[in-house]
Scaffold this active site. Structure first.
Site, short mmCIF file in Angstrom:
data_model
loop_
_atom_site.label_atom_id
_atom_site.label_comp_id
_atom_site.label_asym_id
_atom_site.label_seq_id
_atom_site.Cartn_x
_atom_site.Cartn_y
_atom_site.Cartn_z
N SER A 24 0.83 -1.21 -0.15
CA SER A 24 -0.16 0.04 -0.15
C SER A 24 0.96 1.25 0.12
O SER A 24 1.94 1.38 0.79
CB SER A 24 -0.89 -0.15 1.16
N LYS A 66 -12.95 -5.05 4.68
CA LYS A 66 -13.99 -3.92 4.66
C LYS A 66 -15.35 -4.27 4.95
O LYS A 66 -16.19 -3.22 5.58
CB LYS A 66 -14.09 -3.32 3.09
N THR A 126 -8.52 -1.80 4.66
CA THR A 126 -8.43 -2.58 3.34
C THR A 126 -8.98 -4.07 2.97
O THR A 126 -9.11 -4.77 3.93
CB THR A 126 -7.30 -2.14 2.66
N ASP A 183 -14.71 6.04 -0.19
CA ASP A 183 -14.41 5.74 -1.66
C ASP A 183 -15.59 6.55 -2.61
O ASP A 183 -15.28 7.01 -3.63
CB ASP A 183 -14.69 4.17 -1.82
N ASN A 242 -21.31 -7.28 -15.31
CA ASN A 242 -20.83 -7.96 -14.50
C ASN A 242 -20.34 -9.46 -15.19
O ASN A 242 -21.33 -10.01 -15.70
CB ASN A 242 -21.06 -8.37 -12.98
N ARG A 243 -19.23 -10.04 -15.06
CA ARG A 243 -19.10 -11.49 -15.43
C ARG A 243 -20.03 -12.40 -14.85
O ARG A 243 -20.51 -13.07 -15.64
CB ARG A 243 -17.41 -11.48 -15.24
N ILE A 255 -11.17 2.82 -12.24
CA ILE A 255 -10.84 3.07 -10.78
C ILE A 255 -9.11 2.30 -10.60
O ILE A 255 -8.80 2.76 -9.52
CB ILE A 255 -11.69 2.58 -9.55
N GLY A 257 -18.37 -5.40 -7.57
CA GLY A 257 -17.69 -5.71 -6.26
C GLY A 257 -17.86 -4.75 -5.23
O GLY A 257 -18.72 -3.86 -5.39
N GLY A 258 -17.07 -4.46 -4.18
CA GLY A 258 -17.06 -3.44 -3.37
C GLY A 258 -16.90 -2.43 -3.73
O GLY A 258 -17.67 -1.20 -3.42
N ALA A 259 -16.14 -2.07 -4.88
CA ALA A 259 -15.80 -0.71 -5.27
C ALA A 259 -17.03 -0.51 -6.21
O ALA A 259 -17.22 1.03 -6.09
CB ALA A 259 -14.64 -0.61 -6.18
P1 NAP Z 1 -13.77 -7.17 -5.71
O1 NAP Z 1 -14.92 -6.80 -4.71
O2 NAP Z 1 -12.94 -8.33 -5.53
O3 NAP Z 1 -14.71 -7.20 -7.15
C1 NAP Z 1 -13.92 -7.43 -8.17
C2 NAP Z 1 -14.70 -7.11 -9.51
O4 NAP Z 1 -13.95 -7.58 -10.70
C3 NAP Z 1 -15.82 -8.11 -9.50
O5 NAP Z 1 -17.00 -7.49 -10.37
C4 NAP Z 1 -15.23 -9.25 -10.64
O6 NAP Z 1 -16.58 -9.77 -11.30
C5 NAP Z 1 -14.33 -8.46 -11.60
N1 NAP Z 1 -13.26 -9.16 -11.95
C6 NAP Z 1 -12.15 -9.61 -11.78
N2 NAP Z 1 -11.49 -10.29 -12.61
C7 NAP Z 1 -12.24 -9.97 -13.78
C8 NAP Z 1 -12.14 -10.38 -15.00
N3 NAP Z 1 -10.87 -11.18 -15.40
N4 NAP Z 1 -12.87 -10.09 -15.85
C9 NAP Z 1 -13.91 -9.64 -15.56
N5 NAP Z 1 -14.41 -9.13 -14.32
C10 NAP Z 1 -13.29 -9.54 -13.58
O7 NAP Z 1 -12.76 -5.74 -5.67
P2 NAP Z 1 -13.23 -4.38 -5.20
O8 NAP Z 1 -12.83 -4.03 -4.08
O9 NAP Z 1 -14.37 -3.90 -5.83
O10 NAP Z 1 -12.16 -3.50 -6.19
C11 NAP Z 1 -11.81 -3.47 -7.79
C12 NAP Z 1 -10.58 -3.04 -8.18
O11 NAP Z 1 -10.77 -1.44 -7.69
C13 NAP Z 1 -9.37 -3.51 -7.56
O12 NAP Z 1 -8.52 -3.38 -8.55
C14 NAP Z 1 -9.10 -2.39 -6.55
O13 NAP Z 1 -7.53 -2.21 -6.40
C15 NAP Z 1 -9.62 -1.10 -7.24
N6 NAP Z 1 -9.88 -0.05 -6.22
C16 NAP Z 1 -9.51 1.46 -6.68
C17 NAP Z 1 -9.90 2.30 -5.76
C18 NAP Z 1 -9.22 3.65 -6.00
O14 NAP Z 1 -9.10 4.52 -4.95
N7 NAP Z 1 -8.90 4.17 -7.13
C19 NAP Z 1 -10.62 2.14 -4.72
C20 NAP Z 1 -11.07 0.82 -4.38
C21 NAP Z 1 -10.68 -0.16 -5.32
P3 NAP Z 1 -17.01 -11.22 -10.75
O15 NAP Z 1 -18.03 -10.89 -9.72
O16 NAP Z 1 -17.57 -11.84 -12.00
O17 NAP Z 1 -16.00 -12.14 -10.33
#
Ligand code: NAP
Length: 277
Positions: A15, A66, A62, A102, A152-153, A218, A130-132
């Site tokens: 981080s 969360k 994180t 966020d 979403n997938r 993001i 997902g969470g984001a």
């Molecule tokens: P999460 O809850 O694990 O959700 C992941 C999402 O990505 C799900 O919708 C998943 O789909 C999808 N996914 C993963 N691999 C995939 C693939 N190969 N093809 C299609 N869809 C795929 O994660 P999250 O917390 O929401 O975070 C998601 C991303 O946002 C991360 O990279 C994180 O670092 C980033 N983020 C950035 C910020 C920022 O401040 N910029 C803040 C928060 C998060 P399925 O449901 O189908 O598995």
């Protein structure tokens, strides 16, 4: 007395939040600290006890804590309740307030880099469930976006997100329907992990978006993801995800240390250099 704040998660070593908060502490000449602490899921309740006992003024949460952290808070703000997750904890008279910043980080980044993006915005596309994605959808609803289409997938996960929000604005779709909905969308947001490390979606019909659409990701490693690079090549307005990371950190810092820090170009450059290094 020096105020102590933390980032808890598992893992946390990668981080850049300690760097970010450390720069602000230095710049504002505040006697305080912000440290990343790896906490395993079974140890989370004990860590909350340490916070209640006054060892820290608060901190960030994180992956993967969360959602679990929300249940351990003594109170949570409306955004965190809607999103179902907390990323910021603030100690207030031995009680732990959970917040989700966020949402404001996402909105602030777009306001800065694509001013007016929400004026008359009727339809937005959100990739991921997902969470984001929940934070992004909550932010879009807050700005009054009338139609928010989630792709979403796993369609079931998108449907569960839609059910959680209720109302008619948010709907779930398979990726195959993206080309049909794209012409109406002046905003496309990627909230999936696709893009990290340069990974790509198999095919996204960006050519179907209106010419004045904004595309934002993001994911911020790399800063310009393949999605953003393609959108830029098509002449669309792009916004990277680093600003979201920086702006989501502001409310926590202010609550713990009593001063509102600034997100400047220099700060962005320093964090970016660390991410690329
Ligand atoms: P999460 O809850 O694990 O959700 C992941 C999402 O990505 C799900 O919708 C998943 O789909 C999808 N996914 C993963 N691999 C995939 C693939 N190969 N093809 C299609 N869809 C795929 O994660 P999250 O917390 O929401 O975070 C998601 C991303 O946002 C991360 O990279 C994180 O670092 C980033 N983020 C950035 C910020 C920022 O401040 N910029 C803040 C928060 C998060 P399925 O449901 O189908 O598995």
């Amino acid at each position: 007395m020096s105020r102590k704040a933390f980032l808890i998660g598992d893992p946390v070593a990668h981080s850049k939040s300690p760097l970010l908060h450390g720069l602000w502490l230095q710049e504002l000449a505040i006697a305080g600290s912000y440290t990343a602490i790896a906490v395993k899921a079974p140890d989370l309740p004990r860590f909350f006890d340490r916070l209640r006992e006054g060892e820290f003024v608060g901190g960030n949460v994180t992956i993967p804590h969360k959602e679990a952290a929300l249940a351990l808070c003594d109170a949570v703000d409306p955004a965190a309740r809607t999103i179902g997750a907390v990323n910021t904890l603030v100690l207030q008279e031995s009680r732990i307030l959970g917040r989700n910043t966020d949402l404001v980080g996402f909105l602030h980044n777009l306001d800065e880099k694509a001013a007016g993006w929400d004026a008359g915005l009727e339809t937005a596309i959100v990739l991921g469930a997902g969470g984001a994605a929940r934070a992004v959808v909550a932010g879009l609803r807050e700005r009054g976006v009338g139609t928010i289409a989630i792709f979403n997938r796993s369609l079931e996960k998108a449907q569960a997100l839609v059910a959680g929000f209720g109302g008619d604005e948010v709907s779930a779709h398979p990726y195959a329907a993206l080309a049909d909905l794209a012409p109406a969308a002046r905003l496309l947001v990627n909230t999936t992990a696709v893009g990290m490390g340069g990974s790509r979606f198999p095919h996204l019909p960006l050519d179907r978006l209106p010419a004045d659409a904004v595309v934002t990701d993001i994911v911020y490693t790399p800063l310009v993801t393949p999605l953003l690079a393609e959108a830029r090549d098509r002449g669309l307005h792009i916004v990277d995800g680093l600003g979201m990371l920086l702006y989501q950190a502001v409310p926590g810092f202010e609550a713990w240390f009593g001063k509102r820090p600034q997100v400047t170009g220099d700060l962005r450059d320093t964090v970016l250099a660390a991410l690329e290094g």
